[in-house]
Design a protein around this motif. Structure first.
Motif, PDB file in Angstrom:
ATOM      1  N   UNK A  22       0.861  -1.185   0.000  1.00  0.00           N
ATOM      2  CA  UNK A  22       0.000   0.000   0.000  1.00  0.00           C
ATOM      3  C   UNK A  22       0.896   1.235   0.000  1.00  0.00           C
ATOM      4  N   UNK A  23       0.304   2.418  -0.251  1.00  0.00           N
ATOM      5  CA  UNK A  23       1.149   3.603  -0.407  1.00  0.00           C
ATOM      6  C   UNK A  23       1.352   4.413   0.865  1.00  0.00           C
ATOM      7  N   UNK A  24       0.747   4.007   1.976  1.00  0.00           N
ATOM      8  CA  UNK A  24       0.966   4.714   3.240  1.00  0.00           C
ATOM      9  C   UNK A  24       0.494   3.845   4.398  1.00  0.00           C
ATOM     10  N   UNK A  25       0.910   4.237   5.601  1.00  0.00           N
ATOM     11  CA  UNK A  25       0.457   3.521   6.792  1.00  0.00           C
ATOM     12  C   UNK A  25      -1.053   3.670   6.958  1.00  0.00           C
ATOM     13  N   UNK A  26      -1.570   4.847   6.617  1.00  0.00           N
ATOM     14  CA  UNK A  26      -3.013   5.064   6.705  1.00  0.00           C
ATOM     15  C   UNK A  26      -3.750   4.186   5.704  1.00  0.00           C
ATOM     16  N   UNK A  27      -3.182   4.067   4.504  1.00  0.00           N
ATOM     17  CA  UNK A  27      -3.839   3.272   3.461  1.00  0.00           C
ATOM     18  C   UNK A  27      -3.914   1.796   3.844  1.00  0.00           C
ATOM     19  N   UNK A  28      -2.833   1.258   4.415  1.00  0.00           N
ATOM     20  CA  UNK A  28      -2.869  -0.164   4.770  1.00  0.00           C
ATOM     21  C   UNK A  28      -3.898  -0.435   5.865  1.00  0.00           C
ATOM     22  N   UNK A  29      -4.063   0.514   6.793  1.00  0.00           N
ATOM     23  CA  UNK A  29      -5.073   0.357   7.841  1.00  0.00           C
ATOM     24  C   UNK A  29      -6.480   0.489   7.258  1.00  0.00           C
ATOM     25  N   UNK A  30      -6.681   1.498   6.409  1.00  0.00           N
ATOM     26  CA  UNK A  30      -8.003   1.702   5.804  1.00  0.00           C
ATOM     27  C   UNK A  30      -8.409   0.505   4.943  1.00  0.00           C
ATOM     28  N   UNK A  31      -7.470  -0.021   4.168  1.00  0.00           N
ATOM     29  CA  UNK A  31      -7.776  -1.155   3.294  1.00  0.00           C
ATOM     30  C   UNK A  31      -8.100  -2.408   4.097  1.00  0.00           C
ATOM     31  N   UNK A  32      -7.434  -2.575   5.217  1.00  0.00           N
ATOM     32  CA  UNK A  32      -7.740  -3.713   6.083  1.00  0.00           C
ATOM     33  C   UNK A  32      -9.149  -3.582   6.659  1.00  0.00           C
ATOM     34  N   UNK A  33      -9.517  -2.381   7.068  1.00  0.00           N
ATOM     35  CA  UNK A  33     -10.890  -2.149   7.559  1.00  0.00           C
ATOM     36  C   UNK A  33     -11.907  -2.501   6.483  1.00  0.00           C
ATOM     37  N   UNK A  34     -11.621  -2.088   5.250  1.00  0.00           N
ATOM     38  CA  UNK A  34     -12.535  -2.381   4.138  1.00  0.00           C
ATOM     39  C   UNK A  34     -12.707  -3.891   3.989  1.00  0.00           C
ATOM     40  N   UNK A  35     -11.598  -4.632   4.033  1.00  0.00           N
ATOM     41  CA  UNK A  35     -11.683  -6.078   3.864  1.00  0.00           C
ATOM     42  C   UNK A  35     -12.481  -6.730   4.987  1.00  0.00           C
ATOM     43  N   UNK A  36     -12.198  -6.351   6.231  1.00  0.00           N
ATOM     44  CA  UNK A  36     -12.919  -6.950   7.355  1.00  0.00           C
ATOM     45  C   UNK A  36     -14.417  -6.620   7.272  1.00  0.00           C
ATOM     46  N   UNK A  37     -14.740  -5.374   7.011  1.00  0.00           N
ATOM     47  CA  UNK A  37     -16.154  -4.995   6.940  1.00  0.00           C
ATOM     48  C   UNK A  37     -16.858  -5.723   5.797  1.00  0.00           C
ATOM     49  N   UNK A  38     -16.183  -5.847   4.664  1.00  0.00           N
ATOM     50  CA  UNK A  38     -16.762  -6.567   3.527  1.00  0.00           C
ATOM     51  C   UNK A  38     -16.947  -8.045   3.852  1.00  0.00           C
ATOM     52  N   UNK A  39     -15.927  -8.646   4.468  1.00  0.00           N
ATOM     53  CA  UNK A  39     -16.009 -10.070   4.791  1.00  0.00           C
ATOM     54  C   UNK A  39     -17.128 -10.381   5.769  1.00  0.00           C
ATOM     55  N   UNK A  40     -17.229  -9.617   6.835  1.00  0.00           N
ATOM     56  CA  UNK A  40     -18.264  -9.884   7.841  1.00  0.00           C
ATOM     57  C   UNK A  40     -19.665  -9.508   7.343  1.00  0.00           C
ATOM     58  N   UNK A  41     -19.735  -8.618   6.373  1.00  0.00           N
ATOM     59  CA  UNK A  41     -21.042  -8.254   5.823  1.00  0.00           C
ATOM     60  C   UNK A  41     -21.560  -9.269   4.816  1.00  0.00           C
ATOM     61  N   UNK A  42     -20.652 -10.022   4.186  1.00  0.00           N
ATOM     62  CA  UNK A  42     -21.035 -10.887   3.077  1.00  0.00           C
ATOM     63  C   UNK A  42     -20.957 -12.384   3.358  1.00  0.00           C
ATOM     64  N   UNK A  43     -20.368 -12.782   4.493  1.00  0.00           N
ATOM     65  CA  UNK A  43     -20.194 -14.206   4.768  1.00  0.00           C
ATOM     66  C   UNK A  43     -20.618 -14.555   6.186  1.00  0.00           C
ATOM     67  N   UNK A  44     -20.947 -15.826   6.368  1.00  0.00           N
ATOM     68  CA  UNK A  44     -21.289 -16.344   7.687  1.00  0.00           C
ATOM     69  C   UNK A  44     -20.795 -17.786   7.789  1.00  0.00           C
ATOM     70  N   UNK A  45     -20.626 -18.263   9.011  1.00  0.00           N
ATOM     71  CA  UNK A  45     -20.182 -19.638   9.235  1.00  0.00           C
ATOM     72  C   UNK A  45     -21.366 -20.594   9.132  1.00  0.00           C
TER      73      UNK A  45
END
Length: 416
Positions: free
Chosen positions: A288-311
């Protein structure tokens, strides 16, 4: 009667002064506005709705500005979504996850002791942190308890602590690198190769996003006793307090690890894990291009994953799913089921539509041991296969004696 307004003799001077300072202020503001505008142009404000794209399976997935990323379900190892998952890239300090993992496994096996002293050699010593090095700042020739040195790796991201532990455990850094590569092969990290313990730049030192997710999964599963260290926000050694560089630990209470990394070549990297409602996900961001970007992108992935999948649990371990016919056994059949707990991650809302179909091996013949694989069970939802598991015999079946086998054979002639 109309009165003309009276004009002060000082008014022209005041106006001239105001104009003069106004022009100067405008010029000053313009000079300062240019850098801000340029900075804004190079890094646009984040949209409230993350950008998305369509993957090879036709699913809508996040679109992230980096070189590679992965989102994995911890329990099953399923990759929920990814981009360039198997491309070997410079991992920077994400390398230190392998260093800490080997130390943790040494502690777990008893080969290493928490309080045994680790020496800071000249080759490992951090010379004042010059050149932007990450350091624990252990004095030259000092001896530090192993657990403190481990925290120096995980929390401080200390290159000095990593090298000192590598020399302590592997005899030399090259010896430790050989251990790292052996462990990587054992874990199935097929697109990774380690040359050093700290993640310093080397053209042969590479790891893929998928491999780093597999490594994170191993740490959480196999080093459970030591995994809480990865959530510690700060560590103080020799009077120097340093904060964990994983920004998500301070902003998201569901995140409890793992490691950041950065070099000019590797960009900004982050491997993280979160647990929400009993479901744990692992995310890897690379370049990623910054420390902020890597944190923001991780948030996006977690929010997307928990919104779209279930066990989901398609079948319970030990529950009979089918009855298999057995030839030449003391019993004519045996119950079949799954031996281990079976869970998977499915698209949200499909839980009610999950179905299972059993396939038994043909011509089963005794003896059959309890737990022997005798078929498979496949889980589907809306006609799409979600996964499969081996079907095993839930009991043993001994081979019948000679005369009973003859009787069964003759009986079989008349029942075909």
């Amino acid at each position: 009667m109309t009165h003309s307004p009276r004009t002060s003799p000082l008014l022209p001077c005041v106006l001239a002064t105001a104009v003069l300072f106004g022009l100067a202020g405008t010029a000053c503001a313009a000079a300062h506005a240019k850098p801000r505008a340029a900075a804004h142009k190079s890094k646009p404000a984040a949209s409230t709705e993350p950008a998305t794209t369509t993957d090879a399976n036709g699913r809508t997935v996040p679109l992230l500005d980096n070189k590679a990323w992965v989102l994995m379900d911890f329990s099953t190892g399923q990759i929920l979504a990814s981009s360039n998952a198997d491309e070997p890239l410079p991992p920077a300090s994400l390398t230190k996850m392998m260093t800490s993992y080997l130390v943790e496994q040494g502690l777990k096996s008893g080969k290493l002791k928490p309080d045994e002293p680790v020496t800071m050699s000249l080759s490992a010593w951090c010379r004042g942190g010059k050149g932007g090095d990450s350091c624990m700042f252990v004095p030259l020739n000092a001896q530090v308890p192993l657990m403190d040195m481990l925290r120096g790796v995980v929390i401080d991201s200390g290159n000095d602590a990593s090298k000192a532990l590598a020399e302590h455990v592997g005899g030399s850094e090259s010896g430790f690198a050989a251990m790292m590569n052996a462990e990587a092969a054992k874990l199935g990290m097929a697109h990774s190769h380690f040359e050093n313990s700290a993640g310093l730049p080397d053209p042969r030192h590479k790891a893929s996003a998928r491999d780093l997710a597999v490594l994170a999964q191993a740490i959480i599963r196999n080093s459970a006793e030591y995994y809480p260290i990865y959530a510690e926000r700060e560590f103080t050694y020799n009077g120097i307090k340093q904060g964990n560089r994983n920004a998500l630990l301070y902003t998201d209470p569901t995140v409890d690890g793992l490691k950041t990394g950065h070099t000019e070549e590797a960009g900004y990297c982050l491997t993280a894990s979160a647990k929400r409602n009993g479901m744990r996900l692992i995310s890897v961001i690379m370049n990623a291009n910054s420390a902020q970007a890597r944190a923001d992108q991780t948030r996006v992935l977690f929010n997307w994953g928990y919104s779209n999948f279930e066990a989901a649990t398609p079948a319970q371990a030990g529950a009979p799913l089918a009855t298999a016919k057995v030839r030449y056994g003391v019993a004519p059949d045996v119950a079949a089921g799954i031996a281990q707990p079976w869970s998977m991650v499915i698209p949200k809302g499909q839980g009610a539509s999950v179905k299972t179909a059993v396939t038994l091996n043909p011509e089963l013949e005794a003896p059959i041991a309890k737990g022997a694989v005798i078929g498979k069970v496949v889980a589907t939802a809306d006609g799409k296969q979600l996964g499969e598991a081996p079907l095993v015999a839930l009991a043993g079946v001994e081979r019948a004696g000679f005369f009973l086998r003859i009787r069964q054979r003759v009986s079989g002639w008349f029942t075909k």
